[in-house]
Design an enzyme around this catalytic site. Sequence first.
Site, PDB file in Angstrom:
ATOM      1  N   SER A   1       5.335   2.110  -1.011  1.00 41.58           N
ATOM      2  CA  SER A   1       6.154   2.209  -1.909  1.00 41.58           C
ATOM      3  C   SER A   1       6.066   1.033  -2.919  1.00 41.58           C
ATOM      4  O   SER A   1       6.481   1.022  -4.056  1.00 41.58           O
ATOM      5  CB  SER A   1       7.757   2.225  -1.481  1.00 41.58           C
ATOM      6  OG  SER A   1       8.034   1.147  -0.615  1.00 41.58           O
TER       7      SER A   1
ATOM      8  N   GLU B   1      11.682  -4.630   6.613  1.00 41.73           N
ATOM      9  CA  GLU B   1      10.291  -3.960   7.590  1.00 41.73           C
ATOM     10  C   GLU B   1      10.575  -4.335   9.033  1.00 41.73           C
ATOM     11  O   GLU B   1       9.758  -4.169   9.816  1.00 41.73           O
ATOM     12  CB  GLU B   1       9.125  -4.488   6.687  1.00 41.73           C
ATOM     13  CG  GLU B   1       8.935  -4.275   5.608  1.00 41.73           C
ATOM     14  CD  GLU B   1       9.071  -2.649   4.968  1.00 41.73           C
ATOM     15  OE1 GLU B   1       8.884  -1.771   6.041  1.00 41.73           O
ATOM     16  OE2 GLU B   1       9.345  -2.655   3.805  1.00 41.73           O
TER      17      GLU B   1
ATOM     18  N   TYR C   1       0.736  -1.266  -0.080  1.00 39.97           N
ATOM     19  CA  TYR C   1      -0.080   0.024   0.050  1.00 39.97           C
ATOM     20  C   TYR C   1       0.923   1.281  -0.016  1.00 39.97           C
ATOM     21  O   TYR C   1       0.223   2.373  -0.048  1.00 39.97           O
ATOM     22  CB  TYR C   1      -0.991  -0.026   1.265  1.00 39.97           C
ATOM     23  CG  TYR C   1      -0.289  -0.092   2.571  1.00 39.97           C
ATOM     24  CD1 TYR C   1       0.035  -1.703   2.988  1.00 39.97           C
ATOM     25  CD2 TYR C   1       0.089   0.822   3.384  1.00 39.97           C
ATOM     26  CE1 TYR C   1       0.584  -1.626   4.173  1.00 39.97           C
ATOM     27  CE2 TYR C   1       0.998   0.699   4.753  1.00 39.97           C
ATOM     28  CZ  TYR C   1       1.064  -0.640   4.825  1.00 39.97           C
ATOM     29  OH  TYR C   1       1.759  -0.947   5.913  1.00 39.97           O
TER      30      TYR C   1
HETATM   31  C1  BEZ Z   1       4.689  -1.224   1.036  1.00 35.73           C
HETATM   32  O1  BEZ Z   1       3.206  -1.356   0.567  1.00 35.73           O
HETATM   33  O2  BEZ Z   1       5.031  -0.588   0.442  1.00 35.73           O
HETATM   34  C2  BEZ Z   1       4.760  -1.527   2.243  1.00 35.73           C
HETATM   35  C3  BEZ Z   1       4.323  -0.792   3.321  1.00 35.73           C
HETATM   36  C4  BEZ Z   1       4.707  -1.109   4.785  1.00 35.73           C
HETATM   37  C5  BEZ Z   1       5.379  -2.355   4.740  1.00 35.73           C
HETATM   38  C6  BEZ Z   1       5.892  -2.979   3.892  1.00 35.73           C
HETATM   39  C7  BEZ Z   1       5.506  -2.718   2.682  1.00 35.73           C
END
Ligand code: BEZ
Length: 189
Positions: free
Chosen positions: A28, A99, A26
Amino acid sequence: MAFDTQAINKQRQNLADYDEIWLFGYGSLIYKVDFDYIASEYAYINGYARRFWQGSHDHRGTPESPGRVLTLTPVQGERCFGRAFKVNHEVFEQLDHREKNGYLRHEIPIHLSNNRIVNGLIYIASPDNAAYLGEASIEYIAKQIFNSSGPSGLNRDYVYELEAALKEHDEVDEHVFQIKSLLKSLEKS
Ligand code: BEZ
């Protein structure tokens, strides 16, 4: 930031149990992907909204001056647009590491094209993690983002790239759009 979610995430789901694994991005991941995937499509989840409420001490900020990155907060009736990836479970080694600053893997129904719904995985940083910064006015959030950068680059570029990606898909996210406008004003001042 001492808290590291990698070991906890390994215990949360047995990835070998999944016939196929879908990951929902949701942030990057909507505009930049650095892992191999089997398939990808734009998708949505229900009941959550994006918020720049998670501290970034390792990517878009530093331990001394944390930036702000996205997490999700439950909001009834909300629909969150994103991108779903069908992946092999090895990808989670890489993502759990990236993460590790507070995000936990959760199972979530992902709405794919043609009315398909799959039980996939998502990373969420909840209020009980040590890097959580929480709610603040959008002016405060924009100022903090404006003044932050880290090993992954300027914090504000994360907002600009996400806003452009959402607009490309005709998606409206007032939280992101308002912060982007305030950042542009700060650039001019
Ligand atoms: C993402 O959607 O880019 C993302 C956001 C938070 C943690 C991992 C991926």
